[in-house]
Write an enzyme that holds these catalytic residues in place. Structure first.
Site, mmCIF file in Angstrom:
data_model
loop_
_atom_site.group_PDB
_atom_site.id
_atom_site.type_symbol
_atom_site.label_atom_id
_atom_site.label_comp_id
_atom_site.label_asym_id
_atom_site.label_seq_id
_atom_site.Cartn_x
_atom_site.Cartn_y
_atom_site.Cartn_z
ATOM 1 N N SER A 128 0.848 -1.197 0.000
ATOM 2 C CA SER A 128 0.000 0.000 0.000
ATOM 3 C C SER A 128 0.883 1.247 0.000
ATOM 4 O O SER A 128 2.059 1.175 0.381
ATOM 5 C CB SER A 128 -0.868 -0.004 1.271
ATOM 6 N N TYR A 141 -3.216 -1.257 10.413
ATOM 7 C CA TYR A 141 -3.106 -1.455 8.963
ATOM 8 C C TYR A 141 -1.745 -0.986 8.464
ATOM 9 O O TYR A 141 -1.053 -1.698 7.720
ATOM 10 C CB TYR A 141 -4.224 -0.673 8.266
#
Ligand code: NAD
Length: 256
Positions: A128, A141
């Site tokens: 990400s 996350y």
């Protein structure tokens, strides 16, 4: 030369929806025999087999690889994000996020590479932009997506001698089920996309094309790499879009 996976077996974890589904569709379009390992079954408009698999269970993963057979390409993509401030991220949120995004990615990497060693192949992990920054309310996350880079680098190092390349795609904000909350809110998007040179969010198919490239022979000398698929978000500090000379319509900034 076209990208072709004819005669190759490809596995995509988390391929029933979102980015993984687009990856599976793109691999199938390039001729691969595709197996989706997912906890959810869904109708598909392309040729692939969905194998019921919870990637957080080593037993379930092994059973799924028994169905697919040794893969040539593996996309380690299943993941989730739970939005919580640091102060409210309890152990349950932390453990759930680590279990799916990091521990399961590690175990998939281990199970996949053991089966790929005799013939080589390519692995692509979905990291990400949050592998590199500290977007608020996503501490668990962000920690997992930074951790995924550690998996990529180390596995690329150890698996290179076996002819297995290991890379990552690093998507920015992509329209999927996971990000529906943002995409349903034009005010959020307007602000968010100010800082994206391309002035919009990404589509799952755009991430899939980057992942397919990394898995293909076109990337034959690329391993241990990370490829941002973020419309330029990470290259700029403040972004180019201002109300004075641009308008935001249909989820997209455009110059006036
Ligand atoms: N959407 C974004 O903006 C974005 C940005 C950067 C990274 N990512 C990453 O992309 C990946 C895919 O996210 P998405 O946006 O497509 O989400 P999504 O929710 O649309 O899809 C996730 C898929 O994973 C599957 N899954 C969930 N738990 C599983 C489990 N235990 N075992 C097997 N499959 C499981 C789901 O059923 C679903 O098919 C994730 O790793 C996510 O962190 C997404």
């Amino acid at each position: 030369m076209e990208i072709s996976f004819t005669g190759k077996t490809a596995v995509v974890t988390g391929g029933s929806y979102g980015i993984g589904r687009a990856m599976a569709a793109a691999l199938a379009a390039c001729g691969a025999r595709v197996y989706i390992f997912d906890v959810e079954q869904t109708p598909l408009d392309f040729k692939a087999s969905i194998v019921a698999c919870d990637v957080t269970s080593r037993h379930s993963l092994r059973a799924a690889f028994d169905v697919s057979g040794p893969p040539d390409v593996v996309m380690i993509n299943a993941g989730t994000g739970i939005v919580k401030p640091l102060a409210e991220t309890d152990r349950a949120v932390w453990d759930k996020t680590i279990a799916l995004n990091l521990t399961a990615a590690f175990e998939t990497l281990q199970e996949a590479s053991a089966r790929m060693k005799p013939k080589g192949g390519a692995i692509v992990l979905t990291a990400s932009t949050n592998s590199y920054d500290g977007e608020e309310n996503l501490i668990a996350y962000n920690a997992t997506k930074s951790g995924v880079l550690g998996l990529v680098h180390t596995a690329a190092n150890e698996l290179g001698p076996f002819g297995i390349r290991v890379n990552a795609v690093n998507p920015g904000l992509i329209r999927t089920r996971l990000t529906k909350g943002s995409f349903d809110n034009p005010a959020v998007l307007k602000d968010y996309f100010r800082a994206i040179p391309m002035g919009r969010g990404g589509e799952a198919a755009e991430v899939a094309k980057a992942a397919v490239f990394l898995a293909s022979d076109w990337a034959s000398y690329i391993t241990g790499a990370t490829l941002l698929v973020d419309g330029g978000q990470m290259c700029c500090k403040f972004g180019p879009w201002r109300d004075e000379d641009a308008t935001f319509e249909s989820d997209h900034w455009q110059r006036r």
